[in-house]
Structure formats: structure tokens, C-alpha cells
Scaffold this active site. Structure first.
Site, PDB file in Angstrom:
ATOM      1  N   HIS A 152    -109.597 -39.596 -52.536  1.00 30.61           N
ATOM      2  CA  HIS A 152    -109.100 -39.039 -53.664  1.00 30.61           C
ATOM      3  C   HIS A 152    -108.858 -39.659 -55.097  1.00 30.61           C
ATOM      4  CE1 HIS A 152    -105.715 -37.775 -56.465  1.00 30.61           C
ATOM      5  NE2 HIS A 152    -105.956 -36.418 -56.183  1.00 30.61           N
ATOM      6  N   ASN A 153    -108.408 -40.857 -55.017  1.00 27.02           N
ATOM      7  CA  ASN A 153    -108.212 -41.782 -56.209  1.00 27.02           C
ATOM      8  C   ASN A 153    -109.768 -42.086 -56.570  1.00 27.02           C
ATOM      9  OD1 ASN A 153    -105.605 -41.527 -55.556  1.00 27.02           O
ATOM     10  ND2 ASN A 153    -105.225 -43.391 -56.197  1.00 27.02           N
TER      11      ASN A 153
ATOM     12  N   GLU B   3    -111.178 -39.336 -58.044  1.00 28.95           N
ATOM     13  CA  GLU B   3    -110.261 -39.050 -59.594  1.00 28.95           C
ATOM     14  C   GLU B   3    -110.856 -39.992 -60.789  1.00 28.95           C
ATOM     15  OE1 GLU B   3    -106.036 -39.560 -58.949  1.00 28.95           O
ATOM     16  OE2 GLU B   3    -106.329 -41.299 -60.583  1.00 28.95           O
TER      17      GLU B   3
ATOM     18  N   LYS C 133    -106.494 -40.258 -49.215  1.00 30.22           N
ATOM     19  CA  LYS C 133    -105.761 -40.493 -50.481  1.00 30.22           C
ATOM     20  C   LYS C 133    -106.478 -41.437 -51.456  1.00 30.22           C
ATOM     21  CE  LYS C 133    -103.025 -40.225 -53.954  1.00 30.22           C
ATOM     22  NZ  LYS C 133    -102.779 -41.559 -54.637  1.00 30.22           N
TER      23      LYS C 133
ATOM     24  N   SER D 160    -100.001 -37.283 -53.788  1.00 29.19           N
ATOM     25  CA  SER D 160    -100.676 -37.174 -55.405  1.00 29.19           C
ATOM     26  C   SER D 160    -100.082 -36.319 -56.198  1.00 29.19           C
ATOM     27  CB  SER D 160    -102.072 -36.797 -55.241  1.00 29.19           C
ATOM     28  OG  SER D 160    -102.798 -36.859 -56.356  1.00 29.19           O
TER      29      SER D 160
HETATM   30  C1  6PG Z   1    -102.006 -39.540 -58.058  1.00 33.97           C
HETATM   31  C2  6PG Z   1    -102.473 -40.905 -58.585  1.00 33.97           C
HETATM   32  C3  6PG Z   1    -101.999 -41.964 -58.590  1.00 33.97           C
HETATM   33  C4  6PG Z   1    -102.356 -43.062 -59.558  1.00 33.97           C
HETATM   34  C5  6PG Z   1    -103.236 -44.273 -59.057  1.00 33.97           C
HETATM   35  C6  6PG Z   1    -104.324 -44.256 -60.042  1.00 33.97           C
HETATM   36  O1  6PG Z   1    -102.761 -39.211 -56.983  1.00 33.97           O
HETATM   37  O2  6PG Z   1    -100.821 -39.331 -58.283  1.00 33.97           O
HETATM   38  O3  6PG Z   1    -103.991 -40.879 -58.325  1.00 33.97           O
HETATM   39  O4  6PG Z   1    -101.967 -42.417 -57.329  1.00 33.97           O
HETATM   40  O5  6PG Z   1    -102.082 -42.559 -60.898  1.00 33.97           O
HETATM   41  O6  6PG Z   1    -102.234 -45.239 -59.003  1.00 33.97           O
HETATM   42  O7  6PG Z   1    -104.383 -45.279 -60.951  1.00 33.97           O
HETATM   43  P1  6PG Z   1    -105.091 -46.416 -61.456  1.00 33.97           P
HETATM   44  O8  6PG Z   1    -106.011 -45.581 -62.357  1.00 33.97           O
HETATM   45  O9  6PG Z   1    -104.048 -47.274 -62.407  1.00 33.97           O
HETATM   46  O10 6PG Z   1    -105.819 -47.060 -60.539  1.00 33.97           O
END
Ligand code: 6PG
Length: 481
Positions: free
Chosen positions: A187-188, A191, A184, A130
Site C-alpha cells: 500500500h505504501n 502510495e 500495508k 492506514s
Molecule cells: C498511511 C501512511 C502512513 C505514512 C507512511 C509513509 O497509510 O497512513 O502510508 O503509513 O504516512 O509512514 O510515510 P513516508 O512517506 O514518510 O515513508
């Protein structure tokens, strides 16, 4: 051949190229390869002075340029292209060599690939990386899965190129097979949740206080000096302060308000449902993106009646920004608590034995959700590794309890003004549901028993019960005696 490479990277689009450069900048000799040779040539031409690269123009040449055990990082498109490349390299590698997938693969694919490659005598490491392009170059957060043995050779290199927080690498062995990609994925999901909460804060400050994006950028900048200090708050301030060159308008006002996704948030929600973990914040954030994208629904309902939207005034207005800060913090605690619970559930399901404190520790730097806050989470798990939820840990519990009045008032204001705050609202509902003495789930059980004889348990006696709803007066009876 003389000098050999300690690691190789195949797939030299920007992420692969930046990882290769990061490795070379740290003094490792890196073999580089790409399906079309031009990218390989370009990399060596442009960045050859940054370290030792060994360019290879065929898979065979690439594999031959690597020291044993060979370590090959595959950075190609997820899905079928990854399978094809893994298959090609598996045929060229020897027992004990290590194949690494550093893309955003689904952990179930990683489990399948790991099992298949293990059969062929190879180690397969699915690793989360990430931090985007910049992170890959300057220090990402790295979440490798796979065997312990593979980490012995690969771990030191990955730790070397990862971000550092107080000298600690933001990289740790997460657990066997799909554990790294699972973490991961969560994590997303977190996010998505964090981004949604920040976006709701913006919407509220704008609607309730009438602030301009530039002024809200200032508010975020101030928040970023406190407990909300994080990469996402920092970049949000920059995005909000940005003016569109073509129109002179705030950038945020010229962007189409339809959020997209590549799918990792959706996976997190799907797996959350499979594991039965209430990750309501991630789910609402993911649905908020899909709702925003439904131009048809939105067009069909434009003009539906809503409340009057007069900005707040007086004392309420004065404390509102501070209240939103408290609501954001409390909702964020809930979002992270849910994410960590999902990791805990995945770890139990797949016997990964994931150290939650280590996850919090490697998320402190390099990744998109990096934040001071994660150091508090690390500390909470250090104190109590089996913490059932972050909401039960002393510091977080106190902070959320202290903020709950403000949190409620923000959700109430949002409702009153008709500002959609699915993130704040679901987080508060989660908090209230967890702390409730009794939940209306009891009534749901009664309904299920009524229409489907699905049975229920009682609070005062052991066993499973069913009530004969149709025949008056017939007592309930136990089903299991
Ligand atoms: C990271 C990000 C990366 C990313 C994803 C999410 O950890 O560096 O999470 O993996 O930007 O692809 O993107 P979306 O918003 O397009 O799902």
C-alpha cells in the site's frame, strides 16, 4: 474488579490514542496504558467523556483489566521498542490471548514475532493501519494478518472502527502471519508511486503551460470529479492552493524540494527485487525521492545544459492538461497493476492465499490511496480472481489503450522540455514491454552466453544451448543432452 475492557491499547502517542478513542466511541470498553503514566492520565482527562476507558498505570494492572481472550494493541515505535513491549506483555498473558502490532512493521519481523509468540501459546496479529492520525480516529483502512482464530475475536472490533464504503467495512482478514503488514507495505509503495505521478503532473502543467500552483489546484479539483477522484488528488489541490503566510508565496515554492521517507517504500522495492516482481513505478518513485535528497549531486550538476523551456502554445497547449490527465490515469493503472502483482507474488511465496479483490475493497476507504478507482479494481478481481495483471482486464485495458496516444505525447513533451518524469516514463515503458512481440532480452541472453557461457533457450527447440563463440564455425550445442 468489576467492568472489564474488551480490548486494550498500550502506547498512547497520537496513533495509539486515536485508535483507543475510536474504539471507545464505538461503545467498546478500552483499557489504556502508556510507559509514562502522564499520557494515560491526559487521554482520560481530555477524552474520557467519549466512551468507557479503563486507565492502567502498570502492565500488570492493564492486563488484569482485560476480558479473556485478552486483546492488546501495541502502538509503539517499530523495531526494538516493539520487541521489548511484546516480550513484556507475552510474559503476562495466557494461552489464546491476542497481541496486536498496529504499527508499520516489516512483514519479516512480523513473521518472526508471530512464530515466537505462537510457541508461547499466543496469537500475534500484525496489522496494517492506514489513514494517518485522522483515519485512526474517524475510520482507517485496516489490514490484519495472523490466525483465523484471532480474527474471530478481534475482527468484529476492527471492522467496527474501520472506514465504511457503501456500508462495507474497510477491514478484512488478509492472511496468516506477515500477510497484513506485507499488504500495508505494498500500500505504501503504491502510495509513493501515486504521489510521484501526481507530482510529475504538477511539474508538467507548470513548465509546459506556465500555470501557477493555484491554477493547477483548479485543474486537480476538476480531475477529482472524474475517474481520478481520490484522496491524494484532493489533498494535492489543497496543498497547491495554499499560500505561505510568512512570504505570501505559493506554499509549494517555499518548501525544500527534498522528499523524505520513513522506509516503507524502500522495503517495497527491496522485496520486489527479492520476489522478482517488476514494480518499476514504485522503484522510480522511491529513487526520485532519494535523488531529490542528494543536494551534493544536484549542486555539482546545476547548470548542465538542457533544452529551451518555452511553454507550449496553440493546439498542443490547449489539449495538454487533458493529455496529462490521460497519462496520469494510464500510469496509475500500471502502478496499481504492479502493486497487486507484488501482493500476488508475496501471497504465493508465503502461502498466504490473499484475496486481491478484498484488498482492493478495503483500500476503497480510510487509507491514503483511497479512490473511486479502487472500486473498479475490486470489480475486476470479482470478475476474474486470477487476473494475471490489471492491464489485461477489459475496462482498464480499454482505458489505457484509449489514452496511449496522449500518454506518449506527454512523455515526449516532457523529454523535449527536459522535465523529469520517471514515473510516467517507466509506466509507459512497462506497458510497451509487456505488449511487445519480441524483447531485446534475446540479445542480452546472447551476450551472457558469449562472455560467460551462461547458455540460452531457443524459440524453436527445447533444451538449453551454448554457442562456442571463440571457435569459428563450431555449431551451437545443447547442454542438457
Ligand atoms: C498511511 C501512511 C502512513 C505514512 C507512511 C509513509 O497509510 O497512513 O502510508 O503509513 O504516512 O509512514 O510515510 P513516508 O512517506 O514518510 O515513508
Amino acid at each position: 474488579m468489576g467492568n472489564k475492557a474488551s480490548i486494550g491499547v498500550t502506547g498512547l502517542a497520537v496513533m495509539g490514542r486515536n485508535l483507543a478513542r475510536n474504539l471507545a466511541r464505538h461503545g467498546h470498553t478500552v483499557a489504556v496504558h502508556n510507559r509514562s503514566g502522564q499520557r494515560t492520565r491526559d487521554l482520560v482527562e481530555e477524552f474520557g467523556s467519549e466512551g468507557q476507558f479503563i486507565p492502567a498505570y502498570s502492565a500488570k494492572e492493564f492486563v488484569e483489566s482485560l476480558e479473556r481472550p485478552r486483546q492488546v494493541v501495541v502502538m509503539v515505535q517499530a523495531g526494538a521498542p516493539t520487541d521489548a513491549v511484546l516480550d513484556e506483555f507475552a510474559g503476562l498473558l495466557d494461552d489464546g490471548d491476542v497481541l496486536v502490532d498496529a504499527g508499520n512493521a516489516h512483514f519479516a519481523d512480523t513473521r518472526r514475532r508471530e512464530a515466537a509468540l505462537r510457541e508461547r501459546g499466543l496469537h500475534f496479529v500484525g496489522t496494517g493501519v492506514s489513514g494517518g492520525e485522522e483515519g485512526a480516529l474517524h475510520g482507517p483502512s485496516i489490514m490484519p494478518g495472523g490466525s483465523k482464530e484471532s480474527y474471530e475475536s478481534l475482527g468484529p472490533l476492527l471492522e467496527d472502527i474501520s472506514a465504511k464504503v457503501n456500508g462495507d467495512p474497510c477491514c478484512a482478514h488478509i492472511g496468516p502471519d506477515g500477510a497484513g503488514h506485507f499488504v500495508k507495505m505494498v500500500h505504501n509503495g503504491v502510495e509513493y508511486s501515486d504521489m510521484q505521478l501526481i507530482a510529475e503532473s504538477f511539474d508538467l502543467l507548470r513548465t509546459a503551460l506556465g500555470y501557477s500552483p493555484a491554477r493547477i489546484a483548479e485543474v486537480f479539483r476538476t480531475w477529482n470529479t472524474g475517474r481520478l477522484d481520490s484522496y491524494l488528488i484532493e489533498i494535492t489541490a489543497q496543498v497547491l492552493a495554499h499560500t505561505d503566510a510568512a512570504t505570501g508565496k505559493p506554499f509549494v515554492d517555499i518548501v525544500a524540494d527534498q522528499a523524505e521517507q520513513k522506509g516503507t517504500g524502500r522495503w517495497t522495492v527491496q522485496i520486489g527485487l527479492d520476489l522478482g516482481v517488476p514494480i518499476t513505478g514504485i522503484a522510480e518513485a522511491t529513487f526520485a525521492r532519494s535523488l531529490s535528497g542528494h543536494a551534493d549531486l544536484r549542486a555539482a550538476t546545476r547548470g548542465l545544459a538542457g533544452p529551451s523551456r518555452a511553454p507550449l502554445s496553440g493546439a498542443e497547449a490547449e489539449r495538454f492538461a487533458d493529455d496529462v490527465e490521460q497519462a496520469l490515469y494510464a500510469s496509475k493503472v500500471v502502478a496499481y497493476a504492479q502493486g497487486f502483482n507484488q501482493i500476488q507474488a508475496g501471497s504465493a511465496e508465503y502461502q498466504w492465499n490473499i484475496d486481491l479483490g478484498a484488498v482492493a475493497s478495503i483500500w476503497r476507504g480510510g487509507c491514503i490511496i483511497r479512490a473511486t478507482f479502487l472500486d473498479d479494481i475490486r470489480a475486476a478481481y470479482a470478475e476474474e480472481p486470477n487476473l494475471p495483471t490489471l492491464l489485461a482486464s477489459g475496462e482498464f485495458r480499454r482505458a489505457v489503450e484509449d489514452g496511449q496516444d496522449a500518454w506518449r505525447s506527454v512523455v515526449a513533451t516532457a523529454t523535449r522540455l527536459g522535465v523529469p518524469t520517471p514515473g510516467f516514463s517507466t509506466a509507459l515503458a512497462y506497458y510497451d514491454a509487456l505488449r511487445a512481440e519480441r524483447l531485446p532480452a534475446a540479445l542480452v541472453q546472447g551476450q551472457r552466453d558469449y562472455f560467460g557461457a551462461h547458455s540460452y533457450r531457443r524459440i524453436d527447440r527445447d533444451g538449453t544451448f551454448h554457442t562456442e563463440w571463440a571457435s569459428d564455425g563450431r555449431p551451437e550445442h545443447r547442454l542438457d543432452t
